[in-house]
Each structure stands twice: as C-alpha cells, then as structure tokens.
Design an enzyme around this catalytic site. Structure first.
Site, PDB file in Angstrom:
ATOM      1  N   ASN A  10       0.882  -1.178   0.000  1.00 19.22           N
ATOM      2  CA  ASN A  10       0.000   0.000   0.000  1.00 19.22           C
ATOM      3  C   ASN A  10       0.917   1.225   0.000  1.00 19.22           C
ATOM      4  O   ASN A  10       1.511   1.555   1.023  1.00 19.22           O
ATOM      5  CB  ASN A  10      -0.895  -0.014   1.245  1.00 19.22           C
ATOM      6  CG  ASN A  10      -1.701   1.269   1.371  1.00 19.22           C
ATOM      7  OD1 ASN A  10      -1.771   2.069   0.425  1.00 19.22           O
ATOM      8  ND2 ASN A  10      -2.314   1.469   2.533  1.00 19.22           N
ATOM      9  N   LYS A  12       0.126   4.268  -0.260  1.00 21.82           N
ATOM     10  CA  LYS A  12      -0.484   5.482   0.313  1.00 21.82           C
ATOM     11  C   LYS A  12      -0.210   6.672  -0.618  1.00 21.82           C
ATOM     12  O   LYS A  12      -0.163   6.485  -1.829  1.00 21.82           O
ATOM     13  CB  LYS A  12       0.031   5.708   1.736  1.00 21.82           C
ATOM     14  CG  LYS A  12      -0.083   4.429   2.579  1.00 21.82           C
ATOM     15  CD  LYS A  12       0.135   4.621   4.036  1.00 21.82           C
ATOM     16  CE  LYS A  12      -0.055   3.294   4.759  1.00 21.82           C
ATOM     17  NZ  LYS A  12       0.055   3.378   6.196  1.00 21.82           N
ATOM     18  N   HIS A 102      -9.372   1.594   4.753  1.00 23.28           N
ATOM     19  CA  HIS A 102      -8.105   1.704   5.491  1.00 23.28           C
ATOM     20  C   HIS A 102      -8.315   2.636   6.675  1.00 23.28           C
ATOM     21  O   HIS A 102      -9.086   3.591   6.588  1.00 23.28           O
ATOM     22  CB  HIS A 102      -7.001   2.236   4.563  1.00 23.28           C
ATOM     23  CG  HIS A 102      -5.650   2.130   5.190  1.00 23.28           C
ATOM     24  ND1 HIS A 102      -5.188   3.049   6.115  1.00 23.28           N
ATOM     25  CD2 HIS A 102      -4.661   1.208   5.055  1.00 23.28           C
ATOM     26  CE1 HIS A 102      -3.981   2.684   6.520  1.00 23.28           C
ATOM     27  NE2 HIS A 102      -3.637   1.568   5.883  1.00 23.28           N
ATOM     28  N   GLU A 104      -6.686   4.993   7.768  1.00 22.91           N
ATOM     29  CA  GLU A 104      -6.440   6.412   7.456  1.00 22.91           C
ATOM     30  C   GLU A 104      -7.655   7.034   6.769  1.00 22.91           C
ATOM     31  O   GLU A 104      -7.956   8.210   6.970  1.00 22.91           O
ATOM     32  CB  GLU A 104      -5.166   6.538   6.600  1.00 22.91           C
ATOM     33  CG  GLU A 104      -3.924   6.267   7.440  1.00 22.91           C
ATOM     34  CD  GLU A 104      -2.770   5.623   6.690  1.00 22.91           C
ATOM     35  OE1 GLU A 104      -2.759   5.648   5.450  1.00 22.91           O
ATOM     36  OE2 GLU A 104      -1.870   5.081   7.371  1.00 22.91           O
ATOM     37  N   GLU A 176      -5.208  -4.642  10.608  1.00 17.96           N
ATOM     38  CA  GLU A 176      -4.137  -3.675  10.812  1.00 17.96           C
ATOM     39  C   GLU A 176      -4.397  -2.883  12.094  1.00 17.96           C
ATOM     40  O   GLU A 176      -5.184  -1.918  12.081  1.00 17.96           O
ATOM     41  CB  GLU A 176      -4.080  -2.682   9.647  1.00 17.96           C
ATOM     42  CG  GLU A 176      -3.797  -3.320   8.308  1.00 17.96           C
ATOM     43  CD  GLU A 176      -3.219  -2.307   7.308  1.00 17.96           C
ATOM     44  OE1 GLU A 176      -2.180  -2.618   6.712  1.00 17.96           O
ATOM     45  OE2 GLU A 176      -3.798  -1.218   7.151  1.00 17.96           O
ATOM     46  N   GLY A 182       3.005   2.229  10.756  1.00 22.33           N
ATOM     47  CA  GLY A 182       4.045   3.243  10.600  1.00 22.33           C
ATOM     48  C   GLY A 182       4.783   3.589  11.887  1.00 22.33           C
ATOM     49  O   GLY A 182       5.481   4.590  11.955  1.00 22.33           O
ATOM     50  N   SER A 222       3.710  -2.211  10.300  1.00 21.23           N
ATOM     51  CA  SER A 222       5.160  -2.290  10.496  1.00 21.23           C
ATOM     52  C   SER A 222       5.762  -3.633  10.075  1.00 21.23           C
ATOM     53  O   SER A 222       6.724  -4.118  10.674  1.00 21.23           O
ATOM     54  CB  SER A 222       5.534  -1.953  11.947  1.00 21.23           C
ATOM     55  OG  SER A 222       5.169  -0.610  12.232  1.00 21.23           O
TER      56      SER A 222
HETATM   57  P1  13P Z   1       3.265   0.317   7.559  1.00 19.00           P
HETATM   58  O1  13P Z   1       3.693  -0.982   6.935  1.00 19.00           O
HETATM   59  O2  13P Z   1       4.039   1.485   7.062  1.00 19.00           O
HETATM   60  O3  13P Z   1       3.198   0.217   9.055  1.00 19.00           O
HETATM   61  O4  13P Z   1       1.761   0.590   7.066  1.00 19.00           O
HETATM   62  C1  13P Z   1       0.820  -0.412   7.193  1.00 19.00           C
HETATM   63  C2  13P Z   1      -0.373  -0.030   6.431  1.00 19.00           C
HETATM   64  O5  13P Z   1      -1.096   0.895   6.801  1.00 19.00           O
HETATM   65  C3  13P Z   1      -0.657  -0.752   5.184  1.00 19.00           C
HETATM   66  O6  13P Z   1      -1.944  -0.516   4.730  1.00 19.00           O
END
Ligand code: 13P
Length: 261
Positions: A10, A12, A102, A104, A176, A182, A222
């Site tokens: 992903n 983003k 997601h 976010e 997640e 992150g 992560s």
């Molecule tokens: P990270 O792998 O950067 O922690 O992000 C996970 C994520 O949100 C994937 O959709």
C-alpha cells in the site's frame, strides 16, 4: 482449502507516476535475476498505487508478475461526486484489487463501517477483489475492546454480503492494528493470529464454511523483510498488507522471498 498467500504493498500518498514506473522496472529486474525454482511458493504480489500512478503501471508490473490495485473507490458507478473515482474507472486502468476502509480513510475521511460495506459489495460486483481493512486503536486495545471493535467492522461487511450468491469467497480482510501502522511497533504474531482466527470464525458463522476457508486474512502494521515470515507462520494469516517497506523494490522483493520461508 489451500489459500494463495498475498503480499500487498500500500503505497499510500507516495510516488509520482515516474517513480512508480521506476519501482516496477527495478522489481522486474530483480525478478529476472532469480531462477524459476526460487519463485515456487511465492505469494501473489500486488501493488496498490495512487490514482495518478495507475495508468501505465500495469504493463511494467506484469514483468514481475505483480498485480495492480487502487487504494479506494466510490460505491456509485458515476455521478456528481467531485474528486471520487468508480470501480469501472480503476478497472479500466488494469486494477484487479482495491483497498477499502483503510484506517487512514476511516480517520481522516470519516468512512463509516456502512460505507465500507457498501463499497465491498460494489467492488465484488465489478469483479474487483476488495481488501477490507479493520483494526483497533491503542485506546481500544488498552480498554480490552479489540475483539468487539473488529467484530463490528467485519460484521458490517459480512451483513452486506449475506445474500450474495457467489464472489464472497474472494474477499480479503486485512487486520491492521492502528497503533502498529508506521510506528515500528507490531502486534505479536500470536496476538495477530488470535484476531485472524476470530475473523475467520465470524465469516464462518455468517457466510458458512466454504467462504470462511477461502477468505484470505492479512496482517498489516510495520511489516518488513525481517519479520514477515513470523506472521506467515500462523495458520490463519495468509499474507501481509505493507506500507513503508513496500516503497523500495529491493525491500518488496525481499518480503516476497521471505514469504516462502
Ligand atoms: P506500515 O507498513 O508502514 O506500518 O503501514 C501499514 C499499512 O497501513 C498498510 O496498509
């Protein structure tokens, strides 16, 4: 039923179109350097890019047998929804997957469980494979609310699918935990498996054994080349949804390789 593992990146809001193509070319080169034997046991590979990077990305990604996905879509086929794109629009660019709900998007764009459920149904109807994201906040985890939060998010989607005759088995659910995204902090593989098993159980109760044994459940938060194999050693975890560590071709390639371990 044997489920094909999935390694999904992903991206983003990262990468211009040129940077995206550069990644795809690099991944193709890394893949061409290894023997066919080494590829046995590789997961299905997927990159979910920004809308602007989607055109022209399918072809270079095909060289490494990597599929293309979007990170969101609107549930309507068309209409007065400024700034949105539909399932047919992302399909036209070669997408076969779409990330939905997601954390976010839930957090910054107020996407509700109901909206995510509706989009999931529409994605399946358009022959797209939806990756529905669920996860609890740190506060919810500390208050012991993880299982109820996840069950509510998953339940909304399963309710929307209960009258669907076929296609539900294509659903992918990504667990997640928000506090692991992150942050460099991951759920333990045991804790991730507890949630994944509960999700599969919930799918079984709502949609039956056949769908439950086919649905793929991913862990995200992560994940990197060094820890991906740990999560994949768990029975109900069928792959990973990766943010930061999917941005470099070498790192994505190493995760594909380490997924076979
Ligand atoms: P990270 O792998 O950067 O922690 O992000 C996970 C994520 O949100 C994937 O959709």
């Amino acid at each position: 039923m044997a489920r094909t593992r999935l390694l999904a990146g992903n991206w983003k809001m990262h990468k211009t179109r040129a940077e995206a193509v550069e990644f795809a070319e690099k991944l193709a080169q890394l893949s061409s350097d290894i023997s066919d034997d080494a590829v046995i046991g590789y997961p299905e590979l997927l990159i979910c890019a920004t809308f602007t990077a989607l055109p022209g990305l399918m072809e270079p990604l095909q060289k490494s047998n990597t599929r293309l996905g979007a990170q969101n879509m609107h549930e309507a086929d068309h209409g007065a929804y400024t700034g949105e794109v539909s399932a047919a629009m992302i399909k036209e660019l070669g997408c076969t997957y779409v990330i939905l709900g997601h954390s976010e998007r839930r957090m910054y764009f107020a996407e509700s469980d109901a909206a995510v459920a509706k989009k999931t149904l529409v994605a399946l109807d358009h022959q797209l494979t939806p990756i529905v994201c669920v996860g609890e906040s740190l506060e919810e985890r500390e208050n012991g609310e993880t299982s109820t939060r996840i069950a509510a998010q998953v339940g909304a989607v399963l309710d929307a699918l209960k009258d669907k005759q076929d296609g539900a088995e294509r659903l992918v659910i990504a667990y997640e935990p928000i506090w692991a995204i992150g942050t460099g902090r991951t759920a333990s593989k045991e804790d991730a498996e507890v949630v994944a098993r509960a999700i599969r159980e919930q799918v079984k109760e709502k949609l039956g054994d056949h769908v439950a044994s086919a649905v793929r459940i991913l862990y995200g938060g992560s994940v990197k080349p060094e820890n991906i194999a740990d999560f994949l050693s768990e029975a109900d975890i069928d792959g990973s949804l990766v943010g930061g560590a999917s941005l470099e071709a070498e790192s994505f390639f190493r995760m594909a390789h380490n997924s076979t371990l």
